[in-house]
Write a protein that holds these residues in place. Structure first.
Motif, PDB file in Angstrom:
ATOM      1  N   UNK A  97      -4.341  70.943  89.096  1.00  0.00           N
ATOM      2  CA  UNK A  97      -4.533  71.321  90.492  1.00  0.00           C
ATOM      3  C   UNK A  97      -3.909  70.282  91.433  1.00  0.00           C
ATOM      4  N   UNK A  98      -4.140  69.005  91.169  1.00  0.00           N
ATOM      5  CA  UNK A  98      -3.555  67.951  92.016  1.00  0.00           C
ATOM      6  C   UNK A  98      -2.034  67.981  91.966  1.00  0.00           C
ATOM      7  N   UNK A 142       3.572  71.723  95.987  1.00  0.00           N
ATOM      8  CA  UNK A 142       3.673  72.664  97.101  1.00  0.00           C
ATOM      9  C   UNK A 142       3.841  71.929  98.433  1.00  0.00           C
ATOM     10  N   UNK A 143       3.085  70.851  98.625  1.00  0.00           N
ATOM     11  CA  UNK A 143       3.152  70.124  99.891  1.00  0.00           C
ATOM     12  C   UNK A 143       2.975  68.623  99.638  1.00  0.00           C
ATOM     13  N   UNK A 144       4.038  67.935  99.244  1.00  0.00           N
ATOM     14  CA  UNK A 144       3.923  66.524  98.859  1.00  0.00           C
ATOM     15  C   UNK A 144       3.515  65.589  99.996  1.00  0.00           C
ATOM     16  N   UNK A 183      -0.449  66.212 100.255  1.00  0.00           N
ATOM     17  CA  UNK A 183      -1.126  65.823  99.017  1.00  0.00           C
ATOM     18  C   UNK A 183      -0.340  64.698  98.339  1.00  0.00           C
ATOM     19  N   UNK A 184      -0.338  63.552  98.986  1.00  0.00           N
ATOM     20  CA  UNK A 184       0.378  62.373  98.522  1.00  0.00           C
ATOM     21  C   UNK A 184      -0.419  61.723  97.377  1.00  0.00           C
ATOM     22  N   UNK A 185       0.038  61.923  96.159  1.00  0.00           N
ATOM     23  CA  UNK A 185      -0.710  61.450  95.000  1.00  0.00           C
ATOM     24  C   UNK A 185      -0.626  59.946  94.779  1.00  0.00           C
ATOM     25  N   UNK A 186       0.347  59.283  95.359  1.00  0.00           N
ATOM     26  CA  UNK A 186       0.490  57.849  95.097  1.00  0.00           C
ATOM     27  C   UNK A 186      -0.704  57.041  95.614  1.00  0.00           C
ATOM     28  N   UNK A 187      -1.395  57.548  96.619  1.00  0.00           N
ATOM     29  CA  UNK A 187      -2.565  56.808  97.096  1.00  0.00           C
ATOM     30  C   UNK A 187      -3.806  57.122  96.257  1.00  0.00           C
ATOM     31  N   UNK A 234       5.320  56.742  95.205  1.00  0.00           N
ATOM     32  CA  UNK A 234       5.249  57.499  96.457  1.00  0.00           C
ATOM     33  C   UNK A 234       6.362  58.527  96.570  1.00  0.00           C
ATOM     34  N   UNK A 235       6.141  59.542  97.422  1.00  0.00           N
ATOM     35  CA  UNK A 235       7.148  60.569  97.673  1.00  0.00           C
ATOM     36  C   UNK A 235       8.417  59.890  98.181  1.00  0.00           C
TER      37      UNK A 235
END
Length: 115
Positions: free
Chosen positions: A84-85, A91-93, A96-100, A107-108
Protein backbone atom coordinates in the motif's frame (compact mmCIF):
# COMPACT_ATOMS: atom_id res chain seq x y z
CA UNK A 1 -6.37 -4.04 18.39
CA UNK A 2 -3.71 -3.90 21.06
CA UNK A 3 -1.53 -0.80 21.27
CA UNK A 4 1.64 -0.61 23.35
CA UNK A 5 3.61 2.59 23.77
CA UNK A 6 7.19 2.56 25.04
CA UNK A 7 8.94 5.83 25.80
CA UNK A 8 12.67 6.27 26.34
CA UNK A 9 13.62 9.93 26.68
CA UNK A 10 12.90 11.62 23.36
CA UNK A 11 12.12 8.33 21.59
CA UNK A 12 8.76 6.54 21.53
CA UNK A 13 7.75 3.26 19.95
CA UNK A 14 4.11 2.44 19.28
CA UNK A 15 3.60 -1.25 18.64
CA UNK A 16 0.26 -2.52 17.53
CA UNK A 17 -1.34 -5.86 16.97
CA UNK A 18 -4.19 -5.83 14.50
CA UNK A 19 -5.31 -4.10 11.35
CA UNK A 20 -5.14 -0.38 10.61
CA UNK A 21 -8.45 0.86 9.24
CA UNK A 22 -10.86 3.71 9.93
CA UNK A 23 -12.24 1.90 13.02
CA UNK A 24 -8.78 1.65 14.59
CA UNK A 25 -7.58 5.08 13.49
CA UNK A 26 -9.00 7.04 16.50
CA UNK A 27 -7.20 4.98 19.18
CA UNK A 28 -3.97 5.15 17.18
CA UNK A 29 -4.23 8.93 16.93
CA UNK A 30 -5.03 9.04 20.65
CA UNK A 31 -1.81 7.11 21.34
CA UNK A 32 0.13 9.77 19.43
CA UNK A 33 -1.73 12.60 21.17
CA UNK A 34 -0.84 11.07 24.57
CA UNK A 35 2.91 11.22 23.87
CA UNK A 36 4.85 13.74 25.95
CA UNK A 37 6.02 16.84 24.12
CA UNK A 38 9.69 15.89 24.54
CA UNK A 39 9.21 12.92 22.17
CA UNK A 40 10.85 13.93 18.89
CA UNK A 41 11.34 10.47 17.40
CA UNK A 42 8.32 8.18 16.95
CA UNK A 43 8.67 4.68 15.59
CA UNK A 44 5.63 2.67 14.50
CA UNK A 45 6.20 -1.07 14.85
CA UNK A 46 3.90 -2.89 12.41
CA UNK A 47 5.38 -6.37 12.91
CA UNK A 48 1.96 -7.68 14.01
CA UNK A 49 -0.09 -5.64 11.53
CA UNK A 50 -1.06 -7.84 8.57
CA UNK A 51 -3.41 -5.34 6.88
CA UNK A 52 -3.66 -1.58 6.44
CA UNK A 53 -6.13 0.38 4.34
CA UNK A 54 -5.96 4.08 3.41
CA UNK A 55 -6.44 4.95 7.08
CA UNK A 56 -2.76 4.06 7.49
CA UNK A 57 -1.86 6.67 4.89
CA UNK A 58 -3.84 9.23 6.88
CA UNK A 59 -2.07 8.15 10.06
CA UNK A 60 1.47 8.27 8.70
CA UNK A 61 1.22 11.25 6.35
CA UNK A 62 -1.07 13.62 8.27
CA UNK A 63 1.14 16.36 9.77
CA UNK A 64 -1.10 16.63 12.83
CA UNK A 65 -0.39 12.99 13.69
CA UNK A 66 3.38 13.30 13.68
CA UNK A 67 3.33 16.73 15.31
CA UNK A 68 5.68 19.67 14.84
CA UNK A 69 9.31 18.74 15.29
CA UNK A 70 8.57 15.03 15.51
CA UNK A 71 10.06 12.50 13.11
CA UNK A 72 7.97 9.37 12.51
CA UNK A 73 9.32 6.14 11.01
CA UNK A 74 7.84 2.70 10.38
CA UNK A 75 9.41 -0.68 11.03
CA UNK A 76 8.28 -4.29 10.69
CA UNK A 77 6.26 -3.74 7.52
CA UNK A 78 4.55 -6.87 6.27
CA UNK A 79 3.69 -7.48 2.61
CA UNK A 80 0.28 -5.80 2.33
CA UNK A 81 1.04 -2.59 4.29
CA UNK A 82 4.32 -2.24 2.37
CA UNK A 83 2.48 -2.75 -0.93
CA UNK A 84 0.00 0.00 0.00
CA UNK A 85 2.79 2.47 0.88
CA UNK A 86 4.70 1.70 -2.32
CA UNK A 87 1.55 2.02 -4.44
CA UNK A 88 0.66 5.37 -2.86
CA UNK A 89 4.21 6.63 -3.43
CA UNK A 90 4.05 5.46 -7.04
CA UNK A 91 0.79 7.33 -7.65
CA UNK A 92 1.79 10.54 -5.87
CA UNK A 93 5.44 10.60 -4.74
CA UNK A 94 5.34 14.18 -3.46
CA UNK A 95 2.44 13.56 -1.08
CA UNK A 96 3.58 10.09 -0.02
CA UNK A 97 7.29 10.74 0.41
CA UNK A 98 8.60 7.44 1.75
CA UNK A 99 12.12 8.64 2.53
CA UNK A 100 10.92 10.30 5.73
CA UNK A 101 8.83 7.33 6.83
CA UNK A 102 11.19 4.55 5.78
CA UNK A 103 14.68 5.77 6.72
CA UNK A 104 16.48 3.55 4.17
CA UNK A 105 14.49 4.91 1.21
CA UNK A 106 16.20 7.56 -0.94
CA UNK A 107 14.26 10.82 -1.38
CA UNK A 108 12.26 11.52 -4.55
CA UNK A 109 14.55 12.74 -7.30
CA UNK A 110 17.65 11.25 -5.66
CA UNK A 111 20.33 10.45 -8.22
CA UNK A 112 23.38 8.47 -7.13
CA UNK A 113 26.76 9.96 -8.02
CA UNK A 114 28.19 8.82 -11.35
CA UNK A 115 30.93 6.19 -10.97
Amino acid sequence: MNITTTIDGTHARISLSGEIDFDTLPPLRAAVDALPQQVTDLQWDLTRTPFMDVAGLHLFFDPTTSGPGRRATVTGLRAQPLWLLLTAADVNPTVFELSRLLPDTPPVGFRPAAP
